[in-house]
Design an enzyme around this catalytic site. Structure first.
Site, PDB file in Angstrom:
ATOM      1  N   GLU A 174      40.444  45.969  47.502  1.00 49.13           N
ATOM      2  CA  GLU A 174      39.086  45.414  48.060  1.00 49.13           C
ATOM      3  C   GLU A 174      39.222  46.117  49.596  1.00 49.13           C
ATOM      4  OE1 GLU A 174      37.635  41.773  45.587  1.00 49.13           O
ATOM      5  OE2 GLU A 174      38.597  41.347  47.320  1.00 49.13           O
ATOM      6  N   GLU A 366      38.123  44.124  38.263  1.00 53.44           N
ATOM      7  CA  GLU A 366      38.050  42.563  38.310  1.00 53.44           C
ATOM      8  C   GLU A 366      36.670  41.979  38.312  1.00 53.44           C
ATOM      9  OE1 GLU A 366      39.483  40.803  41.912  1.00 53.44           O
ATOM     10  OE2 GLU A 366      41.169  42.203  42.432  1.00 53.44           O
TER      11      GLU A 366
HETATM   12  C1  BGP Z   1      39.140  39.267  44.691  1.00 54.25           C
HETATM   13  C2  BGP Z   1      40.857  39.320  45.003  1.00 54.25           C
HETATM   14  C3  BGP Z   1      41.579  38.877  43.862  1.00 54.25           C
HETATM   15  C4  BGP Z   1      41.325  37.570  43.660  1.00 54.25           C
HETATM   16  C5  BGP Z   1      39.823  37.422  43.231  1.00 54.25           C
HETATM   17  C6  BGP Z   1      39.391  35.965  42.730  1.00 54.25           C
HETATM   18  O1  BGP Z   1      38.727  39.288  46.092  1.00 54.25           O
HETATM   19  O2  BGP Z   1      41.046  40.725  44.768  1.00 54.25           O
HETATM   20  O3  BGP Z   1      42.950  39.022  44.650  1.00 54.25           O
HETATM   21  O4  BGP Z   1      42.079  36.651  43.845  1.00 54.25           O
HETATM   22  O5  BGP Z   1      38.916  37.868  44.276  1.00 54.25           O
HETATM   23  O6  BGP Z   1      39.357  35.496  43.947  1.00 54.25           O
HETATM   24  P1  BGP Z   1      39.857  33.954  44.069  1.00 54.25           P
HETATM   25  O7  BGP Z   1      41.195  33.927  43.717  1.00 54.25           O
HETATM   26  O8  BGP Z   1      39.674  33.137  45.716  1.00 54.25           O
HETATM   27  O9  BGP Z   1      38.958  32.965  43.295  1.00 54.25           O
END
Ligand code: BGP
Length: 469
Positions: A174, A366
């Site tokens: 990201e 993701e």
């Molecule tokens: C993305 C990241 C991840 C992950 C995901 C979910 O932005 O790349 O590392 O954690 O988000 O977010 P969160 O963990 O805040 O629910």
């Protein structure tokens, strides 16, 4: 129909699952300095490790010691790939050493071999939200051009070491999140009085050059490598058909396209340069940078998609949270327990927007629903809400491929095994098909168990996405 070798799998990040944060010579990373937070409380990014504070990444779900058991479960689900990252500080504990830490390298040898044993293709994010803390404190992380050399040394080491085990790479997780959370995405703690835009875009420039050099180097080391970029894709809607809302919508998404434009096309667009002018950003670039960017364009775009956003020209509105961004509320959509909108159609749009713009393969690396799961008396976990979320998103993803002709490499839902949340540091916010017995304060047996979604996803993969019931 999705292609036969479609990469079904799951995704994690080293710092959110491995734990063992000082074991076998690992150094401290920026991620290790984030305390636990909550929905209404930001995670604190402390100066060094402060005793008495709780840092979830230090133990996380102890994947470092459980990876064999966990990969066996992924294999049971039928994973064809597994996305994880390499903890930079396991390989170069301070980031500026010349000789890598053999024990750190050996860990990933074992991890990748374990995947390959089951025919699971590793998909590796080179840097996922963790930077050697030493570099962040001594040279200001990506503010400094020197980072490029440290990063490239890291890349060269892992490319050479794992060339027979890893084919799919992504340079930065990201990368566009540097404009939203610079501490997390780039190890940059903005100082008081510092010109935010100048710092952020100069740092992003260093990351672009580093990424491009890594792509070129990787292809030299092994022409079969497929090296992608990775961005958070925030599908945006203009709030109304008022043209001013549409202009806001365009501006909102342009902030993010700047990152994919440079990494896919190999240069800054005229629009990006105008944006810099308006913001008073003057990039320090060497004469070689432009050539480096041009010669290191990526092979594919990996992206995360969780929720969509709304842009309005009227700013005094009711806002709602989303992944990294706060947005105007969308009255047509429901939200998760953490307030993120649920918008499967937004994923089809994301795939179309990116493919129309770039015509290179895409990879959904993701996607998922963070939810609080309830363990029943008999140990079962009925996460039908997660199944519904994933089913609806997979349907839209298939439409993008089957109806719209998007070239899609694979799908790796986030947090295929429960892990620490990046945003809040909670364990309670779970994404997994596999439950991990651990709570927000670090208590629990760490025992793994299957949720209902486990068998469901197994069926999805076995039918190559045809059976979603
Ligand atoms: C993305 C990241 C991840 C992950 C995901 C979910 O932005 O790349 O590392 O954690 O988000 O977010 P969160 O963990 O805040 O629910």
């Amino acid at each position: 129909m999705l292609q036969k070798n479609f990469l079904w799998g799951g995704a994690v990040a080293a710092n959110q699952c491995e734990g063992a944060y000082r074991e076998d010579g690992k150094g401290v990373s920026t991620a290790d300095c984030f305390t636990a937070g909550a929905v209404d409380r930001e995670r604190e990014y402390t100066r060094g490790i402060i005793s008495g504070k709780y840092y979830p990444s230090h133990t996380a779900i102890d994947f470092y010691h459980h990876y064999k058991e966990d990969i066996a479960l992924f294999a049971e689900m039928g994973f064809r790939c597994f996305r994880t990252s390499i903890n930079w500080t396991r390989i170069f504990p301070n980031g500026d050493e010349l000789i890598p830490n053999e024990k750190g390298l050996a860990f990933y040898d074992d991890l990748f071999e374990e995947c390959l044993k089951y025919g699971i293709e590793p998909v590796v994010t080179i840097s996922h939200y963790e930077t050697p803390y030493h570099l962040a404190e001594t040279i200001g992380s990506w503010r400094s051009r020197e980072m490029i050399d440290h990063y490239i040394r890291f890349c060269e080491t892992i490319f050479k070491r794992y060339r027979n085990k890893v084919k799919y790479w992504m340079t930065f997780n990201e990368i566009n999140v540097i404009v939203l959370k610079p501490e997390m995405a780039a190890g940059i703690r903005p100082e008081e009085g510092e010109d935010f835009y100048q710092t952020i875009y100069q740092a992003a420039h260093h990351m672009f050059v580093a990424s491009a050099k890594a792509v070129k180097l990787g292809h030299e080391i092994d022409p079969d490598f497929r090296i992608g970029m990775m961005m958070l894709y925030p599908t945006f809607y203009g709030e109304t058909c008022n043209p001013l809302d549409q202009v806001k919508c365009m501006e909102a998404i342009d902030v993010h396209y700047l990152f994919s434009d440079v990494q896919v096309r190999g240069y800054y667009s005229a629009k990006a340069n105008k944006f810099f002018e308006r913001k008073g950003v003057v990039l320090e670039q060497t004469p070689e940078d432009a050539a480096a960017l041009k010669n290191g364009t990526v092979d594919y775009i990996g992206f995360s998609y969780y929720n969509s956003n709304v842009a309005s020209h009227q700013m005094d509105r009711d806002m709602t949270p989303g992944n990294m961004l706060h947005t105007v509320k969308n009255p047509y959509l429901e939200a998760s327990d953490w307030g993120w909108t649920v918008d499967p159609v937004g994923l089809r749009l994301a795939l179309n927007h990116l493919y129309d713009r770039y015509q290179i393969p895409l990879f959904v690396v993701e996607n998922g629903l963070g939810a609080a799961d309830k363990v029943e008396q008999d140990g079962s976990i009925h996460d039908d809400y997660r199944i519904a979320y994933l089913r609806d998103h997979i349907k839209q993803m298939k439409l993008a491929v089957e109806e719209d002709g998007v070239e899609l490499m694979g799908y790796t839902p986030w947090g295929c095994i429960d892990l620490v949340s990046a945003g809040t540091g909670e364990m309670k916010k779970r994404y997994g098909f596999i439950y991990v017995n651990r709570d927000n304060d670090g208590n629990g047996t760490l025992e793994r168990s299957k949720k209902d979604s486990f068998a469901w996803y197994q069926k999805v993969i076995a039918s190559n996405g045809e059976d979603l019931n």
